[in-house]
Structures are given as structure tokens and as C-alpha cells.
Design a protein around this motif. Structure first.
Motif, short mmCIF file in Angstrom:
data_model
loop_
_atom_site.label_atom_id
_atom_site.label_comp_id
_atom_site.label_asym_id
_atom_site.label_seq_id
_atom_site.Cartn_x
_atom_site.Cartn_y
_atom_site.Cartn_z
N GLY A 122 36.31 47.05 29.81
CA GLY A 122 36.55 46.40 31.10
C GLY A 122 36.62 44.89 30.98
N VAL A 123 35.70 44.31 30.22
CA VAL A 123 35.72 42.86 30.02
C VAL A 123 37.00 42.44 29.30
CG1 VAL A 123 34.60 40.97 28.78
CG2 VAL A 123 33.22 42.61 30.04
N ALA A 124 37.41 43.22 28.29
CA ALA A 124 38.63 42.90 27.55
C ALA A 124 39.85 42.93 28.47
CB ALA A 124 38.82 43.88 26.40
N ILE A 125 39.90 43.93 29.33
CA ILE A 125 41.04 44.06 30.26
C ILE A 125 41.05 42.90 31.26
CG2 ILE A 125 42.01 45.47 32.12
CD1 ILE A 125 40.92 47.93 30.59
N LEU A 126 39.88 42.56 31.80
CA LEU A 126 39.80 41.47 32.78
C LEU A 126 40.19 40.13 32.17
CD1 LEU A 126 36.48 42.38 34.64
CD2 LEU A 126 38.82 42.55 35.52
N LEU A 127 39.93 39.96 30.87
CA LEU A 127 40.28 38.71 30.19
C LEU A 127 41.71 38.71 29.68
CD1 LEU A 127 36.98 38.04 28.18
CD2 LEU A 127 37.76 36.93 30.29
#
Length: 241
Positions: A122-127
């Protein structure tokens, strides 16, 4: 011939033997373990992290390629299988306690495994990271052999996944004891299970240093999380990507 010339010739001779790098690896870990013992096994003085740093420094200083190093270090790699199987011994010794905690173990397993996958990807996608990076992050809390296989099958970068697995394990081993103390969690079964679920083998090694019950539940969590991650990683990624 001067001393430096003799040392160079000796190094050239030794570097042709695969056993040299096995010796370097074992020696680096022994040195790191003694340093950790000298510190009272302070979680910050992590022997795995120190040993990795020593080996990388030696490889860089000597200009040795990874393939040459692995010709000798593959013996350590081979030993990972029997070492993992050996975790069955403390599991058997504490089988009654494990049965008594069966329901909390299963609930914590699903909660922790899903959280590890969803938070990382999720963090990777948001960034705005590429899908391949998100896929590589998904199995980071599983043990290396399983995580690399998952990453490869789902289109991730196995090398990146291996690096993330090591980073996750070392970070977890460093922070698990202070974090559990801060949260006032005194149950060693719970502490160990959390360490093994998030930090696999490196976290399990740290758990055994603290307490046998913690190590036992950490090994259990590592095994179960590897199985569960391999089963649900593709499904979770399919929903997120």
C-alpha cells in the motif's frame, strides 16, 4: 620479495579455494556474535547485520564477485534447510503450550500476515512505485527462500525481495525487544510470535536469545507465515494493483 608481495601471493593462492569464503563468512559471524555478547546482546548490536557488513567490506576491498563468493558460501546456504527443520525440536517440546494457544495463534497469523502485505504494498502504491516494486515488497516478512520464490512467480524482482527480506529481519530483530517492553507485553509467546511473523529467521534468532518460549513461537510464526504468504500474496496483490 617484500612482505606485501608475499601477502599478495598468499591471497591469490587462497582466493582460488571456495573454502576461503566459507571461512570468511563463518569468521565474520563469530566475530559479530562475540561483539554482540560483549554488549550484553543489546538489540542494536545485531550479529547478522554486523557480519553482513564485514563480508561486504571484504568483498569490496578484494574486488571479489558475488558468484565467486557464493562458490564457497553455498555450504552455509545449504545448511539453512537442516537449520530450519531443527526448529521442530523446540516446537515438539512445547507442543502442549502451542495447542493451548491455537486460536490466538491462528488469529494473529492472519492479522499479521495480511497487515504485512497490505501495508508494504500500500505504501509503495501510494508513493507511485512501479508494480514490480510493490510485488517485490509483498512477501518481505516471509523467510527468504519462500519470499524470493513468490516474488519471482508474481513478476517482482527476486534480488530486491531478498534485500528487503534481510532489511526487514534485521530491523525487526533490533526493535522487537524495546518495542515489546514499551508496549508492556510480557507474554513471551506473544512477543516471539510477533517477531517470527514479521522478521522470519533473523527475528527468530533474536527471540531464542531472549527466551526459549519466545523462540519457539517465533519459529512457529515464521513457518506458518511462509505458508500463508505463499497462499494469499497473489490474491491480495490482485485486489491492490
Amino acid at each position: 620479495m617484500d612482505t606485501s608481495g608475499r601477502v599478495f601471493e598468499l591471497w591469490v593462492y587462497l582466493s582460488t579455494s571456495p573454502l576461503l569464503w566459507l571461512t570468511v563468512t563463518i569468521g565474520a559471524y563469530i566475530a559479530a556474535q562475540r561483539l554482540a555478547a560483549w554488549s550484553g546482546f543489546n538489540p542494536i548490536v545485531n550479529p547478522v547485520l554486523i557480519a553482513v557488513g564485514l563480508v561486504v567490506a571484504i568483498l569490496a576491498a578484494t574486488g571479489t564477485s558475488y558468484s565467486t563468493y557464493f562458490d564457497g558460501a553455498q555450504f552455509v546456504h545449504f545448511a539453512l534447510g537442516p537449520a530450519t527443520v531443527a526448529l521442530a525440536v523446540p516446537l515438539y517440546r512445547n507442543r502442549t503450550l502451542i495447542r493451548q494457544n491455537f486460536v490466538p495463534v491462528i488469529v494473529a497469523l492472519f492479522a499479521g500476515s495480511l497487515t504485512a502485505i497490505v501495508c508494504a504494498t500500500g505504501v509503495a502504491i501510494l508513493l507511485g512505485a512501479p508494480d514490480s516494486v510493490a510485488v517485490s515488497l509483498a512477501p518481505k516478512s516471509a523467510t527468504a527462500g519462500i519470499a524470493v520464490g513468490i516474488s519471482q512467480q508474481l513478476g517482482g524482482d527476486p534480488a530486491l525481495t531478498a534485500l528487503l527480506v534481510i532489511f526487514t529481519g534485521v530491523l525487526g530483530a533490533i526493535i522487537v525487544t524495546p518495542l515489546m517492553n514499551l508496549l508492556r507485553i510480557k507474554n513471551y509467546a506473544a512477543r516471539g510470535f510477533a517477531a517470527g511473523l514479521t522478521s522470519h529467521g533473523i527475528g527468530t534468532a533474536r527471540a531464542f536469545q531472549v527466551n526459549e518460549i519466545a523462540g519457539t513461537f517465533s519459529g512457529l510464526a515464521m513457518a506458518l507465515n511462509g505458508i500463508l504468504t505463499s497462499a494469499i500474496a497473489a490474491i491480495v496483490l490482485g485486489l491492490l494493483l
